[in-house]
Write a protein that holds these residues in place. Structure first.
Motif, PDB file in Angstrom:
ATOM      1  N   SER A  23       2.842   6.735  -7.900  1.00  0.00           N
ATOM      2  CA  SER A  23       2.145   5.519  -8.325  1.00  0.00           C
ATOM      3  C   SER A  23       3.154   4.380  -8.458  1.00  0.00           C
ATOM      4  CB  SER A  23       1.437   5.755  -9.657  1.00  0.00           C
ATOM      5  OG  SER A  23       2.371   6.040 -10.684  1.00  0.00           O
ATOM      6  N   GLN A  37       0.840  -1.198   0.000  1.00  0.00           N
ATOM      7  CA  GLN A  37       0.000   0.000   0.000  1.00  0.00           C
ATOM      8  C   GLN A  37       0.873   1.245   0.000  1.00  0.00           C
ATOM      9  OE1 GLN A  37      -2.839  -0.053   3.214  1.00  0.00           O
ATOM     10  NE2 GLN A  37      -4.146   1.497   2.290  1.00  0.00           N
ATOM     11  N   SER A  38       0.339   2.337  -0.568  1.00  0.00           N
ATOM     12  CA  SER A  38       1.097   3.582  -0.629  1.00  0.00           C
ATOM     13  C   SER A  38       0.278   4.751  -0.110  1.00  0.00           C
ATOM     14  CB  SER A  38       1.556   3.859  -2.063  1.00  0.00           C
ATOM     15  OG  SER A  38       0.450   3.989  -2.929  1.00  0.00           O
ATOM     16  N   LEU A  58      -3.179   6.309  -1.210  1.00  0.00           N
ATOM     17  CA  LEU A  58      -3.087   6.324  -2.667  1.00  0.00           C
ATOM     18  C   LEU A  58      -3.546   4.996  -3.249  1.00  0.00           C
ATOM     19  CD1 LEU A  58       0.338   8.181  -3.084  1.00  0.00           C
ATOM     20  CD2 LEU A  58      -1.970   9.121  -3.385  1.00  0.00           C
ATOM     21  N   GLN A  59      -2.662   4.033  -3.383  1.00  0.00           N
ATOM     22  CA  GLN A  59      -2.975   2.738  -3.988  1.00  0.00           C
ATOM     23  C   GLN A  59      -2.842   1.619  -2.961  1.00  0.00           C
ATOM     24  OE1 GLN A  59      -0.043   3.606  -7.512  1.00  0.00           O
ATOM     25  NE2 GLN A  59      -1.145   1.730  -8.026  1.00  0.00           N
ATOM     26  N   ASN A  60      -3.486   0.492  -3.258  1.00  0.00           N
ATOM     27  CA  ASN A  60      -3.221  -0.719  -2.497  1.00  0.00           C
ATOM     28  C   ASN A  60      -3.425  -1.935  -3.382  1.00  0.00           C
ATOM     29  OD1 ASN A  60      -6.002  -2.075  -1.835  1.00  0.00           O
ATOM     30  ND2 ASN A  60      -6.315   0.115  -1.395  1.00  0.00           N
ATOM     31  N   SER A  61      -2.635  -2.959  -3.130  1.00  0.00           N
ATOM     32  CA  SER A  61      -2.696  -4.205  -3.890  1.00  0.00           C
ATOM     33  C   SER A  61      -2.646  -5.368  -2.919  1.00  0.00           C
ATOM     34  CB  SER A  61      -1.513  -4.313  -4.856  1.00  0.00           C
ATOM     35  OG  SER A  61      -1.447  -3.209  -5.730  1.00  0.00           O
TER      36      SER A  61
END
Length: 408
Positions: A206, A138-139, A151-154
């Motif tokens: 990103s 995660q960011s 921001l993002q998560n995977s």
């Protein structure tokens, strides 16, 4: 080359305790996980005149299972693994100069079980997190320390291998490590036997998962580090389940948009080539590179043959058992040679860190309930003596010197 005389003296428990003197105080921040009845807490330890003193202890300020800390100016970001919840938390505190009475600024949800963070991007305005329980990466944008933004998560799924360890039923990223170019983040995945590589955009923050690097089956890669030498860039990882250190030489393409790990450079036991006596309960944990890039240190938990040392908190209190910190010299070609084995200061050194100049080692001893401070010779690389220790209670899981915050 192993320093035989030192090793023999340590094995016999003959470890010196010194009290060097410093003009001003430096602060150490430590997290301790709670129990089913007691909350976790964050402590501030003052180190001055060769002595350690707990000057602040705030219960529940970072949830019940605080782990990793990230320092950003006068802010501290704290991860709460939150074992009883499907999500974890990222807490943000403002820290006064004296290190006491931290003020909570905000709290954000994270993927489950966040265990490690690293800053990245232009001006280090990004924060990446490894989520062990949530099997993810995660960011966050921390360009404004007072107002971080997700921001993002995977998240990742895996197919468990036959006969796999209970920890390898699902993906378990355990650390996030920035490479020397700042273009990539490596995340050892203990559950998947992989090193996950993420390509990051320094401006937008990103990321994309660019590749995975396999480790041997049932190895359980836990923590790692990059090092840049004259001969090239190398990546090392310590494996929790097989108790090994694996090294790769890392190569970049001409424009730096990709990196390749290639074949392993070496795989050696954490306690050195040909070492024996590592029991079934032994679990490797932390891996740290010295500031001069000349030494690699790993911690080993629940050694079958532990040290017997004077209590570092109070020599007169008797003797205690201690696990190990194993110290390797990094050779010019990126290989390792066993240099020293030293006591960690207690049982279960889940994490340890070095001061910026490499002269101090701070060790968080989860099962002993204390944090120990060890003196290190920056010229020889040897850990030399215990400065002391403080009992915190709970389960200390992380400790680090915050050297830009000092008090008189």
């Amino acid at each position: 080359m192993v320093h035989t005389m030192l090793y023999k003296s340590l094995a016999a428990g003959a470890i010196a305790f010194g009290l060097p003197t410093f003009a001003s105080a430096t602060l150490i921040f430590a997290t301790s996980m709670g129990t089913s009845t007691d909350p976790g807490f964050l402590s501030t330890i003052k180190y001055a005149d060769g002595k350690l003193e707990v000057i602040n202890k705030q219960l529940g300020i970072c949830g019940n299972n605080p782990s990793w800390l990230e320092f950003v100016g006068d802010h501290i970001y704290c991860l709460d693994e939150a074992w009883s919840s499907i999500t974890g938390s990222l807490y943000n505190f403002q820290v006064p100069r004296d290190g006491t009475n931290l003020t909570l600024i905000n709290k954000l949800d994270t993927l489950g079980g966040p265990v490690s963070s690293v800053r990245y991007g232009q001006n280090l305005k990004g924060l990446a997190i490894a989520a062990y329980a949530g099997g993810g990466f995660q960011s966050f944008d921390i360009s404004n320390p007072a107002a971080p933004k997700a921001l993002q998560n995977s998240t990742f799924t895996i197919s468990p291998k036959p006969g796999s360890d209970p920890q390898q039923k699902t993906s378990h990223p355990h650390e996030v490590v920035l490479d020397p170019t700042g273009n990539f983040i490596a995340a050892p995945d203990l559950g998947a036997d992989l090193i996950r590589i993420f390509k990051v955009d320094k401006n937008t923050l990103s990321y994309v998962e660019s590749k995975t690097v396999p480790t041997p089956d049932l190895s359980g890669p836990r923590h790692g580090a990059f090092v840049k030498l004259d001969s090239g860039t190398y990546f090392y990882v310590v494996t929790e389940l097989s108790n090994e250190i694996i090294g790769w030489k890392v190569t970049y393409n001409s424009n730096g948009l990709d990196l390749d790990f290639g074949k392993e450079l070496f795989i050696i036991p954490t306690h050195g080539p040909g070492s024996t006596g590592i029991g079934n309960t032994t679990r490797a944990s932390e891996l740290v590179i010295s500031p001069d890039n000349k030494f690699l240190l790993v911690s080993s938990r629940f050694d079958e043959k532990t040290f017997d040392i004077p209590d570092p908190e109070d020599n007169a209190a008797g003797r205690i058992k201690s696990d190990s910190i194993i110290n390797y010299a990094i050779e010019a070609d990126g290989t390792l040679s066993l240099h020293q084995i030293f006591a960690a200061g207690g049982i279960n050194p889940r994490q340890f860190s070095l001061s910026k100049d490499g002269s101090l080692v701070v060790s968080a001893l989860q099962n002993s309930g204390h944090v120990a401070l060890i003196k290190r010779n920056v010229q020889t690389g040897n850990l030399t003596e215990f400065i002391g220790a403080v009992h915190l209670g709970g389960q200390p899981t992380f400790a680090k010197l915050k050297e830009d915050t000092k008090c008189a």
